[in-house]
Motif scaffolding. Structure first.
Motif, short mmCIF file in Angstrom:
data_model
loop_
_atom_site.label_atom_id
_atom_site.label_comp_id
_atom_site.label_asym_id
_atom_site.label_seq_id
_atom_site.Cartn_x
_atom_site.Cartn_y
_atom_site.Cartn_z
N SER A 1 -11.06 8.69 18.69
CA SER A 1 -10.18 7.51 18.48
C SER A 1 -9.39 7.60 17.19
O SER A 1 -8.87 6.59 16.70
N ILE A 2 -9.28 8.80 16.63
CA ILE A 2 -8.69 8.98 15.30
C ILE A 2 -7.27 8.40 15.20
O ILE A 2 -6.91 7.77 14.21
N ASN A 3 -6.45 8.59 16.25
CA ASN A 3 -5.07 8.09 16.19
C ASN A 3 -5.02 6.57 16.19
O ASN A 3 -4.19 5.97 15.50
N LEU A 4 -5.93 5.97 16.95
CA LEU A 4 -6.02 4.52 16.96
C LEU A 4 -6.43 4.01 15.57
O LEU A 4 -5.84 3.06 15.04
N TYR A 5 -7.42 4.68 14.98
CA TYR A 5 -7.87 4.29 13.63
C TYR A 5 -6.75 4.39 12.61
O TYR A 5 -6.61 3.53 11.74
N LYS A 6 -5.97 5.45 12.71
CA LYS A 6 -4.85 5.62 11.77
C LYS A 6 -3.89 4.44 11.85
O LYS A 6 -3.49 3.87 10.84
N ASP A 7 -3.53 4.07 13.09
CA ASP A 7 -2.60 2.94 13.28
C ASP A 7 -3.20 1.64 12.76
O ASP A 7 -2.53 0.87 12.07
N GLN A 8 -4.49 1.43 13.08
CA GLN A 8 -5.16 0.19 12.65
C GLN A 8 -5.24 0.10 11.13
O GLN A 8 -4.99 -0.94 10.54
N LEU A 9 -5.58 1.25 10.51
CA LEU A 9 -5.75 1.28 9.06
C LEU A 9 -4.42 1.01 8.35
O LEU A 9 -4.35 0.20 7.42
N GLN A 10 -3.36 1.66 8.84
CA GLN A 10 -2.04 1.44 8.23
C GLN A 10 -1.61 -0.02 8.37
O GLN A 10 -1.12 -0.63 7.42
N SER A 11 -1.81 -0.57 9.56
CA SER A 11 -1.35 -1.93 9.77
C SER A 11 -2.21 -2.93 9.00
O SER A 11 -1.71 -3.93 8.49
N TRP A 12 -3.52 -2.63 8.83
CA TRP A 12 -4.41 -3.50 8.06
C TRP A 12 -4.00 -3.52 6.58
O TRP A 12 -3.92 -4.57 5.95
N ARG A 65 -1.03 -2.64 5.30
CA ARG A 65 0.31 -3.23 5.19
C ARG A 65 0.23 -4.77 5.24
O ARG A 65 0.81 -5.47 4.41
N GLY A 66 -0.52 -5.29 6.19
CA GLY A 66 -0.65 -6.74 6.36
C GLY A 66 -1.27 -7.41 5.15
O GLY A 66 -0.79 -8.45 4.68
N ASN A 67 -2.33 -6.80 4.61
CA ASN A 67 -3.04 -7.42 3.50
C ASN A 67 -2.28 -7.34 2.18
O ASN A 67 -2.31 -8.28 1.39
N VAL A 68 -1.59 -6.23 1.95
CA VAL A 68 -0.81 -6.12 0.71
C VAL A 68 0.42 -7.04 0.79
O VAL A 68 0.87 -7.57 -0.23
N SER A 69 0.93 -7.29 1.99
CA SER A 69 2.05 -8.24 2.16
C SER A 69 1.61 -9.64 1.73
O SER A 69 2.37 -10.40 1.13
N ILE A 70 0.35 -9.98 2.03
CA ILE A 70 -0.19 -11.31 1.68
C ILE A 70 -0.53 -11.38 0.19
O ILE A 70 -0.24 -12.36 -0.49
N CYS A 71 -1.17 -10.29 -0.31
CA CYS A 71 -1.57 -10.27 -1.72
C CYS A 71 -1.34 -8.87 -2.29
O CYS A 71 -2.08 -7.94 -1.96
N PRO A 72 -0.30 -8.70 -3.13
CA PRO A 72 0.01 -7.38 -3.69
C PRO A 72 -1.18 -6.78 -4.45
O PRO A 72 -1.37 -5.57 -4.46
N ARG A 73 -2.01 -7.64 -5.09
CA ARG A 73 -3.15 -7.16 -5.86
C ARG A 73 -4.39 -7.12 -4.95
O ARG A 73 -5.38 -7.80 -5.17
N SER A 74 -4.30 -6.35 -3.87
CA SER A 74 -5.44 -6.20 -2.96
C SER A 74 -6.28 -5.00 -3.39
O SER A 74 -5.75 -4.04 -3.96
N LEU A 75 -7.58 -5.09 -3.09
CA LEU A 75 -8.50 -3.98 -3.41
C LEU A 75 -9.07 -3.44 -2.11
O LEU A 75 -9.58 -4.20 -1.28
N PHE A 76 -8.98 -2.12 -1.92
CA PHE A 76 -9.51 -1.47 -0.72
C PHE A 76 -10.60 -0.48 -1.14
O PHE A 76 -10.36 0.38 -1.99
N ILE A 77 -11.78 -0.65 -0.57
CA ILE A 77 -12.91 0.24 -0.90
C ILE A 77 -13.30 1.02 0.35
O ILE A 77 -13.59 0.42 1.40
N PHE A 78 -13.29 2.34 0.24
CA PHE A 78 -13.67 3.21 1.37
C PHE A 78 -15.00 3.87 1.04
O PHE A 78 -15.07 4.73 0.16
N ASP A 79 -16.04 3.50 1.77
CA ASP A 79 -17.38 4.05 1.53
C ASP A 79 -17.67 5.16 2.55
O ASP A 79 -17.08 5.19 3.63
N GLU A 80 -18.59 6.05 2.18
CA GLU A 80 -18.99 7.19 3.04
C GLU A 80 -17.80 8.09 3.36
O GLU A 80 -17.62 8.53 4.48
N MET A 81 -16.98 8.35 2.35
CA MET A 81 -15.83 9.23 2.56
C MET A 81 -16.24 10.59 3.12
O MET A 81 -15.49 11.22 3.86
#
Length: 273
Positions: free
Chosen positions: A85-96, A98-114
């Motif tokens: 499902s990697i391509n679906l994840y890529k689209d979801q991640l980008q849109s997530w 984009r949407g959150n930074v549009s609402i709050c420019p000072r957003s924090l994203f934490i990626f665990d288990e890289m």
């Protein structure tokens, strides 16, 4: 100031982490004209404090810390479990993002288990981390990205052991002793989430931050703090007994705890029922 104070009080054996994280976060928050988002990559064995530090960073910026609606956590095995499902994840991640930074420019994203992230997935967010003024009308320059990974832990241990065997203290270790070797090791590690990643190629990660393996004395510090946080008086006999129950490596020297402070909480349940 709260960030510095919390790290000084609650994080043990990680002089490099305290120094770099405070400098990086403070500098970024004070910069009214940042050219790109802040990207920190935290590396080291389990139990050395990576999640703990990202929690403290969140708490120093947002009133509700990790519970803030402007803080977004992704766990590789939970949010991106299927390779097909990697391509679906890529689209979801980008849109997530984009949407959150549009609402709050000072957003924090934490990626665990890289280190469990599918190769190429993290590269899909490269445009958001790059030096663009605007992307489709949105600026990402105030956002913060934190990546957590076990990848590179062997390289960090190698450096720490060299210092120990040469009679030098861990506090002598400088970021320059580890950082380049760490980024190369992560870039070439197929299980790092950053394998041959354009984020490293394009120098979009601002700091690779090494978490050193914890020694016996640091484990005892963790135990004391945990006992106090439960409202008990510290009993040094119990502190030593719990620390002695942990396993240490390398096998001959037994210097470093192989789970860091990870199992301290569970072990305390046994003594303070």
């Amino acid at each position: 100031a709260a960030l510095q104070e919390n790290l000084d009080k609650k994080l043990f054996g990680q002089h490099l982490v305290s120094k770099v994280v405070v400098k990086a976060v403070r500098g970024f928050l004070n910069n009214t004209n940042a050219k790109k988002p802040l990207a920190l990559s935290l590396h080291g064995w389990t139990g050395t404090g990576k999640n703990f530090v990202s929690k403290i960073v969140a708490e120093s910026i947002y009133k509700k810390g990790l519970q803030s609606k402007y803080v977004h956590q992704f766990v590789a095995t939970l949010h991106f479990p299927h390779a097909h499902s990697i391509n679906l994840y890529k689209d979801q991640l980008q849109s997530w993002i984009r949407g959150n930074v549009s609402i709050c420019p000072r957003s924090l994203f934490i990626f665990d288990e890289m280190d469990k992230m599918h190769a190429g997935l993290i590269d899909s967010i490269k445009p958001f981390l790059d030096y663009y003024e605007l992307l489709d009308g949105v600026s990402y320059r105030q956002a913060i990205f934190i990546f957590l990974s076990n990848a590179g832990a062997e390289k960090i241990t190698e450096v720490a052991l060299d210092f120990w065997r040469n009679g030098r203290t861990r506090e002598d270790i400088q970021l320059t002793d580890i950082q380049n070797a760490l980024s190369v090791s992560v870039f070439n590690n197929k299980n790092s989430g950053f394998w041959h990643s354009t984020l490293i190629d394009r120098n979009l990660i601002d700091y690779f931050i090494p978490f050193l393996p914890l020694e016996y004395k640091h484990v005892k510090m963790c135990i004391r703090v945990e006992i106090e946080s439960r409202g008990y008086t510290v009993d040094e006999d119990i502190v030593s007994r719990i620390a002695d129950e942990m396993t240490y490596f390398p096998r001959e020297e037994r210097i470093y705890s192989d789970k860091g402070c990870k199992t301290v909480d569970a072990k305390l349940d046994y003594y303070y029922d």
